[in-house]
Design a protein around this motif. Sequence first.
Motif, PDB file in Angstrom:
ATOM      1  N   UNK A  18      31.759  55.291  51.205  1.00 29.30           N
ATOM      2  CA  UNK A  18      31.848  54.072  52.003  1.00 29.30           C
ATOM      3  C   UNK A  18      33.094  53.294  51.611  1.00 29.30           C
ATOM      4  N   UNK A  19      33.604  52.532  52.542  1.00 27.12           N
ATOM      5  CA  UNK A  19      34.747  51.676  52.246  1.00 27.12           C
ATOM      6  C   UNK A  19      34.327  50.624  51.231  1.00 27.12           C
ATOM      7  N   UNK A  20      35.229  50.219  50.341  1.00 22.96           N
ATOM      8  CA  UNK A  20      34.855  49.200  49.354  1.00 22.96           C
ATOM      9  C   UNK A  20      34.561  47.871  50.036  1.00 22.96           C
ATOM     10  N   UNK A  21      33.666  47.115  49.442  1.00 19.20           N
ATOM     11  CA  UNK A  21      33.330  45.788  49.970  1.00 19.20           C
ATOM     12  C   UNK A  21      34.554  44.876  49.851  1.00 19.20           C
ATOM     13  N   UNK A  22      34.716  43.929  50.769  1.00 16.81           N
ATOM     14  CA  UNK A  22      35.848  43.002  50.674  1.00 16.81           C
ATOM     15  C   UNK A  22      35.801  42.209  49.370  1.00 16.81           C
ATOM     16  N   UNK A  23      36.975  41.911  48.826  1.00 17.21           N
ATOM     17  CA  UNK A  23      37.069  41.127  47.597  1.00 17.21           C
ATOM     18  C   UNK A  23      36.966  39.655  47.943  1.00 17.21           C
ATOM     19  N   UNK A  24      36.066  38.963  47.246  1.00 17.73           N
ATOM     20  CA  UNK A  24      35.941  37.522  47.426  1.00 17.73           C
ATOM     21  C   UNK A  24      36.823  36.819  46.409  1.00 17.73           C
ATOM     22  N   UNK A  25      37.308  35.661  46.753  1.00 20.22           N
ATOM     23  CA  UNK A  25      38.130  34.892  45.830  1.00 20.22           C
ATOM     24  C   UNK A  25      37.290  34.278  44.725  1.00 20.22           C
ATOM     25  N   UNK A  26      37.875  34.129  43.564  1.00 19.23           N
ATOM     26  CA  UNK A  26      37.180  33.500  42.437  1.00 19.23           C
ATOM     27  C   UNK A  26      37.159  31.989  42.650  1.00 19.23           C
ATOM     28  N   UNK A  27      35.944  31.430  42.677  1.00 20.64           N
ATOM     29  CA  UNK A  27      35.782  29.984  42.889  1.00 20.64           C
ATOM     30  C   UNK A  27      34.515  29.573  42.152  1.00 20.64           C
ATOM     31  N   UNK A  28      34.644  28.645  41.226  1.00 19.34           N
ATOM     32  CA  UNK A  28      33.517  28.244  40.377  1.00 19.34           C
ATOM     33  C   UNK A  28      32.490  27.432  41.164  1.00 19.34           C
ATOM     34  N   UNK A  38      45.831  34.575  53.519  1.00 23.29           N
ATOM     35  CA  UNK A  38      44.569  35.206  53.916  1.00 23.29           C
ATOM     36  C   UNK A  38      44.092  36.172  52.830  1.00 23.29           C
ATOM     37  N   UNK A  39      42.798  36.485  52.883  1.00 16.86           N
ATOM     38  CA  UNK A  39      42.169  37.425  51.946  1.00 16.86           C
ATOM     39  C   UNK A  39      42.200  36.914  50.507  1.00 16.86           C
ATOM     40  N   UNK A  98      28.176  28.312  48.892  1.00 17.73           N
ATOM     41  CA  UNK A  98      28.599  29.702  48.889  1.00 17.73           C
ATOM     42  C   UNK A  98      29.101  30.247  50.195  1.00 17.73           C
ATOM     43  N   UNK A  99      30.131  29.653  50.757  1.00 16.00           N
ATOM     44  CA  UNK A  99      30.761  30.157  51.971  1.00 16.00           C
ATOM     45  C   UNK A  99      32.162  30.624  51.602  1.00 16.00           C
ATOM     46  N   UNK A 100      32.450  31.891  51.884  1.00 18.70           N
ATOM     47  CA  UNK A 100      33.789  32.441  51.666  1.00 18.70           C
ATOM     48  C   UNK A 100      34.368  32.809  53.014  1.00 18.70           C
ATOM     49  N   UNK A 101      35.553  32.278  53.322  1.00 15.64           N
ATOM     50  CA  UNK A 101      36.226  32.538  54.591  1.00 15.64           C
ATOM     51  C   UNK A 101      37.568  33.184  54.263  1.00 15.64           C
ATOM     52  N   UNK A 102      37.693  34.503  54.469  1.00 19.75           N
ATOM     53  CA  UNK A 102      38.933  35.184  54.091  1.00 19.75           C
ATOM     54  C   UNK A 102      40.134  34.876  54.971  1.00 19.75           C
TER      55      UNK A 102
END
Length: 116
Positions: A18-28, A38-39, A98-102
């Motif tokens: 499977x394709x790797x899951x998208x990388x989320x940005x580090x945010x505390x 972007x991304x 917990x919302x990540x918008x790439x």
Amino acid sequence: MLTALPAATATGSPAATAAPAPRLGACAPGQLCLWPKAEFRGRALAHELSDTDIESCVPLPAGVTAQALANRTGRPVTVYQSAECAETGEFETYPGRGVWVPQTPYQIRAFKIWER
């Protein structure tokens, strides 16, 4: 949570890898993080409730824009295309916790953190 679905092969069965899951940005936790590209690329600007006026327009520094964000403040956040938080340009509100918008649909130039 974002997940990747396996691609189908010519026989209709899932591909072996499977394709790797998208990388989320580090945010505390408790932060609003904004990335210039972007991304979640580039150096993030992190804002916390302790040093941000609630329901006030917070412009990004002159010449700085953002194209990706993570909202972990626990409060809704509105991001604006306008540096003055004008609603004549584009704007969007994202819930907290917990919302990540790439990739945002426009350059972010300002934001407001709302009282629940």
